[in-house]
Motif scaffolding. Sequence first.
Motif, PDB file in Angstrom:
ATOM      1  N   ALA A 242       0.857  -1.180   0.000  1.00  0.00           N
ATOM      2  CA  ALA A 242       0.000   0.000   0.000  1.00  0.00           C
ATOM      3  C   ALA A 242       0.898   1.237   0.000  1.00  0.00           C
ATOM      4  O   ALA A 242       1.877   1.294   0.742  1.00  0.00           O
ATOM      5  CB  ALA A 242      -0.912   0.004   1.230  1.00  0.00           C
ATOM      6  N   PRO A 243       0.575   2.220  -0.855  1.00  0.00           N
ATOM      7  CA  PRO A 243      -0.475   2.182  -1.873  1.00  0.00           C
ATOM      8  C   PRO A 243       0.006   1.465  -3.124  1.00  0.00           C
ATOM      9  O   PRO A 243       1.140   0.980  -3.173  1.00  0.00           O
ATOM     10  CB  PRO A 243      -0.721   3.666  -2.144  1.00  0.00           C
ATOM     11  CG  PRO A 243       0.619   4.295  -1.907  1.00  0.00           C
ATOM     12  CD  PRO A 243       1.242   3.534  -0.756  1.00  0.00           C
ATOM     13  N   SER A 244      -0.850   1.406  -4.169  1.00  0.00           N
ATOM     14  CA  SER A 244      -0.463   0.786  -5.428  1.00  0.00           C
ATOM     15  C   SER A 244       0.423   1.737  -6.225  1.00  0.00           C
ATOM     16  O   SER A 244       0.205   2.953  -6.239  1.00  0.00           O
ATOM     17  CB  SER A 244      -1.710   0.447  -6.252  1.00  0.00           C
ATOM     18  OG  SER A 244      -1.353   0.095  -7.570  1.00  0.00           O
ATOM     19  N   ALA A 245       1.416   1.166  -6.919  1.00  0.00           N
ATOM     20  CA  ALA A 245       2.283   1.973  -7.778  1.00  0.00           C
ATOM     21  C   ALA A 245       1.592   2.325  -9.090  1.00  0.00           C
ATOM     22  O   ALA A 245       2.101   3.142  -9.860  1.00  0.00           O
ATOM     23  CB  ALA A 245       3.571   1.221  -8.069  1.00  0.00           C
ATOM     24  N   LEU A 246       0.420   1.731  -9.334  1.00  0.00           N
ATOM     25  CA  LEU A 246      -0.256   1.911 -10.618  1.00  0.00           C
ATOM     26  C   LEU A 246      -1.152   3.143 -10.670  1.00  0.00           C
ATOM     27  O   LEU A 246      -1.240   3.812 -11.704  1.00  0.00           O
ATOM     28  CB  LEU A 246      -1.098   0.664 -10.919  1.00  0.00           C
ATOM     29  CG  LEU A 246      -1.877   0.644 -12.235  1.00  0.00           C
ATOM     30  CD1 LEU A 246      -0.910   0.578 -13.422  1.00  0.00           C
ATOM     31  CD2 LEU A 246      -2.843  -0.535 -12.261  1.00  0.00           C
ATOM     32  N   LEU A 247      -1.821   3.460  -9.565  1.00  0.00           N
ATOM     33  CA  LEU A 247      -2.885   4.462  -9.601  1.00  0.00           C
ATOM     34  C   LEU A 247      -2.369   5.885  -9.411  1.00  0.00           C
ATOM     35  O   LEU A 247      -1.477   6.131  -8.587  1.00  0.00           O
ATOM     36  CB  LEU A 247      -3.914   4.160  -8.508  1.00  0.00           C
ATOM     37  CG  LEU A 247      -4.544   2.759  -8.502  1.00  0.00           C
ATOM     38  CD1 LEU A 247      -5.641   2.706  -7.445  1.00  0.00           C
ATOM     39  CD2 LEU A 247      -5.085   2.383  -9.879  1.00  0.00           C
TER      40      LEU A 247
END
Length: 699
Positions: A242-247
Motif C-alpha cells: 500500500a499504496p499501489s504503484a499503478l494508480l
Amino acid sequence: MFTRILIANRGEIALRVIRTCRALGIETVAVYSDADADAAHTRAADVAHRLGPAPAAQSYLDIERVVAAVRATGAQAVHPGYGFLSENAAFARRLEEEGIVFLGPTAASIDVMGDKISAKRAVAARGVPLVPGVAEPGLTDEQLIARADEVGFPILVKPSAGGGGKGMREVHDPADLAEALASARREAAGSFGDDTLFLERLVLTPRHIEVQVLADEHGNVIHLGERECSLQRRHQKVIEEAPSALLDEATRARIGQAAVDTAKSVDYRGAGTVEFIVSADNPDEFFFMEMNTRLQVEHPVTEQVTGVDLVEWQLRIGAGQQLALAQDDVTLTGHSIEARIYAEDPARGFLPTGGTALDVSFPTGEGIRVDAGLEPGQRIVSDYDPMIAKLIVTARDRQEAVARTRTALAGSAVPGIVTNIGFLQTLLEMPEVVAGDLHTGLIDAMTEDDLAEAVDPAALQLAAAHVAAAEADRATDSHIAGEPVGMWADGSGWRGVAPARTVVPLVHRGERHDVEFLHPPVRARGNAADRSGAASGSVIGAPGAGSTLRLTLEGEQVTGRVWASADGRTLWVRTNAGLAQLTRPRADTAIGAAAAGAEVLAPMPGSVTGLRAEDGETVVTGQPVVVVEAMKMEHVLTAPADGVVQLSTVQGAQVALDEVLAVIVPEDAEAGADAGTGIESGAAADAVLQDAAVQATRE
C-alpha cells in the motif's frame, strides 16, 4: 466498550487482536483445539477455552462449540479473525440470536456479498463498474455457451460461491468452453456444494487492487486507500503493498468512492475490503470483483500508511460508536509491503510442509513489523492454513520499501520448517517487481529454474563440520567412560596423529553432495588446523538446538549457525546466503558406485501409507513404488528408472524430506559395495561416508 471478547481464531491473527484489546483494556478469551493447547495465542489471552480435537471441523469450524465457549466465558462479542467462520452467515446469524455481538457485518450483508452473482447485482444498482459478463443464477452449460459471444473471448469461467481460485477456468478458444464448464462445475460442487457458474471477460495483464473500507451502523462510510495484491500464486496472495504503484490520485479517488458505494449497497457495518480488477494497459479503468466481508490478511499495510488501527475500529463500531474519522482525515504516508511467510516448498510445486520450529528468527527495527504466531519448539500441523508469519516493512517510498523488505527477509529464518522465505527474496529481486510492473500471472509464469534454490557451498562445509564435531564430542565422552564407539570401535580411517580426512554425504533437494572435511581425531569444540583446499574450524557454544560454527575455507573465514533435528538426520544451516536444509542419508540406504541406481526420495515430511513394490522386485520407469501421505495429500512415488527395487522404508514409517525410500538398481549392476553398511571399500571410500565416525550428530 466491551470488557471481554472471544477470538474465534488462532495463530497470528488471534495475537494481533489480543494486542489491540490489551491496549484498550479489554479482556480476551482464546479458543483452541488440542493441537493448539500450548500455542502462543492460547497462552497470551486472559482466558483459554478448549473447543475440541485438532480437525477444524470439530473445533474452530464448529459453530455450536464456539457459541458454547462464548456463554461459558461470559464474552460479550466475538472477533472472527479471517478464515474459519469469519464470512459464515449462519455463524453471524447464530450470534445475533444469542444476543452476542459479531465484530463484522450483519448476516444479511454476508449473504449478499458471499454470492458473486447477487453481489454484482447489488453493486450494479449503485453504478459500480462491472467486468462484462453473464451472471444469472440457474443457467445451464448450453445457455452459457449460447451467450458467450455477449462476453467476448477470452472468457473466465467462475463459480458463484467460494473463492481461492477453485473452479475458475480460462478459455481462449470457443471450442474449449464446453469442457471448461463441465470441469468447473465438478470442482465447484465438490469444493462449495454449489455448482452455479457465470462468465466474465478475461482481463489481460490484470492487476488486483483492493480498497479498505470502514462503516458504522449510523450510515458513515469511508475508505482508507488501496492495496496492490497482484503478486499471487494460483489466485492466492503472496506479496501485498500500500499504496499501489499503478494508480494516480484521480483514479485513487474514483476507485475509493466505488468501494464506498459498494459498502452502502448492502448497508455494510465494520471493516471490509472491496476487490477490483484493473488492466495494466488501461489503469484508469477498473471493475468490481467481489467484497470480502471481514478483516483481510494484508490489513497491516493499510494500518502502516494510514496510522489507523483497524481492529480497534472493528471493536468501536461493534460497540455502537460512530466513526471519528471523515474521509478528508485519511492520508497515506510512505509505502508498506507485506510478505506472507508460508510453510511450503516453492521448489516442489509449493507443496505445504510441516515440522517443528527449532528456532524462530525475525529482524527488528524501525519500520519493521512481524505478525506471527509461531515460537521455537512449536509444531506445524496439517490441519490448518500453512501461513506462519507476516513480515511488514514500511519506508518513505516504494523503492526503499522493496529494498528493505529484501534485507528483512534475508534476516528471517525458521529452521526446522521448509518455508518460502528464499522464494520471496527471489520474487522481490525480479526487475518487474522492482519497477512495479506487476500482474496476477507473474508468479505462475516462473519456471522451475526460477524457483530452484542452489545450495551455498559454505552451508555444505558448515554442515559437514557440525557432523564431524558432534562425533568428536561423542567419541570423547564415550572414551572417557570407557565405552568404545565409532572410530575407536572399528578403526575406519581416523588417525591419532594427523587430522583425519572425512567425506560426509549430504542431500540437498534430492541431489547428493559428498563434502570433504578436515578435523582432528578427537576434539571437544576446540580449534582445528587450517588446511588448503579443505575446511577446518571451530564450534562456538554448547551442543544444542543451534550451534555457531566458524570455518576457514580456502583462506577465508565463514561463520554460520547449524541446527539439527531430533534424530540428527536433518541439518539446517544459516549463512549470509540464507537458510539451507540438508539431509544425511542413512548408511543402510547408500549403494556403491558399481551398483549406482536411481533414488526414490520423500517429497515432503510424512508417513508411508503404502508399498506398491516388494524388495527385490523388478520394476519399469513410472511404476508405483511407495505411497507417502502428508498434509492430507497422498503422493504416489514412482520408479525413476528400470531396475530392481531396494526398499529402505516400511509401511507406517515417518519419513523426513528427501529421505531415501528406495533405490532402483540396474539389473546388470555389479555388487561393488556392501549395501548394508553404505561404506565403500578401497579408493572409493574417499568419495562417500567414512563409516560411523561421522554418523552421530549433536542431540
